[in-house]
Structure formats: structure tokens, C-alpha cells
Design an enzyme around this catalytic site. Structure first.
Site, short mmCIF file in Angstrom:
data_model
loop_
_atom_site.label_atom_id
_atom_site.label_comp_id
_atom_site.label_asym_id
_atom_site.label_seq_id
_atom_site.Cartn_x
_atom_site.Cartn_y
_atom_site.Cartn_z
CE1 TYR A 51 -3.02 -3.05 0.31
CE2 TYR A 51 -3.23 -2.64 2.67
CZ TYR A 51 -3.54 -3.39 1.55
OH TYR A 51 -4.37 -4.49 1.68
CG HIS A 99 -0.78 -8.78 0.21
ND1 HIS A 99 -0.35 -7.47 0.16
CD2 HIS A 99 -2.10 -8.74 -0.13
CE1 HIS A 99 -1.35 -6.69 -0.18
NE2 HIS A 99 -2.42 -7.44 -0.38
#
Length: 316
Positions: free
Chosen positions: A47, A133
């Protein structure tokens, strides 16, 4: 099991997802979440190339460690890339300088290094939950075969309290659950008012193996976040297909007929499955957090679910 609360905050937006956000704006979002009772915060190196982790860590440094739960993710190492500093990371949807590049690494050493670097950015000694992830965006089989034992070892050592996998792919999550190592799965966009592929195999598998669900992406990248879906909204981080827009609008019409609105119904629906421990929402402004808190506290007529199911608009 960790107490995540029904309402939690995802921090992709704090990494300048789609557009820049100032440090002051990011702090205001986090402050509003805290005031609304949010105590579980999820982040990731991905992010904003670490920006979300740095901003979240700075905010949480003002709170007692015992008062919150935090998760981050492993699988993407951030490697300096000075050649990219003069452009933005828009290919990955983040309005930040591309002065680092993401390198896949699900090995034990890579997982540990990724966590160590996240802790430095967060300014913390530990996180509570650690997820693999998007292993499906790499090579799923080797990612799971290497990454899941690495996570389990960290849990055994007491480095983290719980482990999981976060993905948009229900197939990837089903395969991960079969390893019988996970505490949680973070399901992104696959158990929402618009679509429920998680019902087919993932939720039954989680039930059989005692795996809890963190439900993320419940607005499907923003399409369900407004009372009336627009062709200008995003779906799966991109343009909205015509058939998807038509379905979202049909759902919105039924919601209006039953005295509620689309985002309120979307949030309520996301918690209908008992395995869902928390609904993880993002926010670009403090008012978004406060609005979601109000919506979660707003009753939705039970008849709405029956009508949506009978019309073939939902499966639950």
C-alpha cells in the site's frame, strides 16, 4: 482468538490509492476511526510502497499497544529503485513516487525479512496478525508451500498471534485453508452484496477447519459505496462492466423499496455469515468512517434479503 471488533479499518487509501492524500488527511481518517471505536487496523507494504505502514505506525505510536490489533502482510519485499523516483507508481494504482519496486518472496527468509522491514516502517516491535498477500498473483503452489510454514513458525515462536492469507481469489484461499495452518482468511470482494463466490467452497471449508473470516472489499472497489451506482465508479480497481453496473442498480432499487440504501445494505450483508469476524473498510476522509459506523448501526429489514434472493440478485 483476537478481538477484532465488527468494524475495522483497511489502510490502502492511506498509501495514496488512486490519488494523493496528505499526512494530515491520513491522520484525520485514523483519528475518526479511533473515535468510532475501531481497534483493528490492517496494512501492507504494497500500500503506497510502505507509506500506509509509516502513517499507521505514526498514529498508533500515540496509543497504548494493548488497546489495538494490527495486521500486515508478507510476500512482496520493497527493494530501492532510485530510477523510478521521477514517476508515480500509478501502474499499481498508488500516487506515490516509484522509488522502490516490489519483489515477490514467499521463502522463510523472505517472509521474515518482509516482517522485519514492516516493523521498522510501523515503528513497532510486533504485529498481531500476519497474512500472506496475494499468493495467487505470484505462483500459488510454491507461495503456499513455502509461505504458510514460514508463517506458522513465526506463530509458534510467539512472534505473531495469528496467521492468514489475504486474496481476491477464493480458489487461492480454499487451497490455503486445506493446509490446516490458518487462523484467518482475508477475503477481498468475494463475499459482498454484489457477488458471493465465497459461498461455494471457501466458507464451508473455513467452517470445517475452524478458520475465521475478515471480510474486505465489501463495496467492490467503490461500486456499492453510493446510493445509486454510477458508470464512473470503479469495480475491481477498474471500469465497471455494463452487466455488473446493471446488477448493482437492480440491487439498489430493491434496497430503496425497503427503506434502506445500497451502502447500508452492503455493510449489513457483509456480516450475515457467522464466520465473519469483522468488516474491513477503507476510507479517504473522516466522514467516510463516520458514515460507515452509522450504517453498521442501522437496522436493515430482514425481508430485503428474501426479496434479493428471490429475484436472483443474491445467493444468501
Amino acid at each position: 482468538m483476537l478481538d477484532l471488533g465488527r468494524f475495522s479499518l483497511g489502510t490502502a487509501g492511506l498509501g495514496n490509492l488512486y490519488e494523493p492524500m496528505s499526512d494530515e488527511q491520513a491522520w484525520a481518517v485514523l483519528d475518526a476511526a479511533w473515535e468510532c471505536g475501531v481497534r483493528y487496523f490492517d496494512t501492507a507494504p504494497h500500500y503506497g510502497l510502505g507509506l500506509a505502514e509509516r502513517r499507521l505506525g505514526a498514529f498508533l505510536a500515540t496509543k497504548r499497544r494493548s488497546e489495538f490489533v494490527v495486521s500486515t502482510k508478507v510476500g512482496r519485499l520493497l527493494v530501492p529503485d532510485p530510477a523510478g523516483a521521477d514517476r508515480l507508481d500509478l501502474a499499481n494504482h498508488y500516487a506515490v513516487p516509484a522509488d522502490a519496486r516490489r519483489v515477490w518472496d514467499f521463502t522463510s527468509g523472505g517472509v521474515r525479512r518482509c516482517l522485519e522491514e514492516s516493523l521498522l516502517r510501523l515503528g513497532m516491535e510486533s504485529v498481531d496478525v500476519l497474512y500472506l498477500h496475494d499468493p495467487d498473483e505470484y505462483e500459488l503452489a510454491p507461495a503456499l508451500e513455502q509461505g504458510l510454514p514460514a508463517l506458522a513458525a513465526l506463530r509458534e515462536e510467539g512472534v505473531v498471534s495469528a496467521i492468514g492469507v489475504g486474496s481476491k481469489s477464493t480458489d487461492a484461499l480454499v487451497r490455503a485453508v486445506r493446509y490446516e495452518l490458518l487462523d484467518l482468511v482475508l477475503v477481498a470482494g468475494r463475499f459482498t452484496l454484489l457477488e458471493q463466490p465465497a459461498l461455494e467452497e471457501l466458507i464451508p471449508r473455513c467452517r470445517d477447519h475452524g478458520v475465521a473470516i475478515v471480510n474486505a472489499g465489501v463495496f467492490n472497489s467503490g461500486l456499492l459505496a453510493a446510493t445509486w451506482p454510477s458508470a464512473d465508479d470503479r469495480y475491481e480497481y477498474g471500469p465497471v462492466p455494463a452487466d455488473v453496473l446493471a446488477k448493482a442498480r437492480a440491487i439498489a432499487e430493491v434496497c430503496a423499496e425497503h427503506g434502506t440504501d445500497l451502502p447500508t445494505a452492503a455493510l449489513a450483508f457483509s456480516l450475515r455469515e457467522p464466520l465473519v469476524r469483522t468488516v474491513l473498510t477503507g476510507a479517504a476522509a473522516p466522514d467516510h468512517v463516520r458514515a460507515n459506523q452509522r450504517r453498521l448501526a442501522t437496522p436493515v429489514p430482514e425481508e430485503l434479503w428474501t426479496v434479493l434472493r428471490d429475484k436472483g440478485l443474491t445467493r444468501l
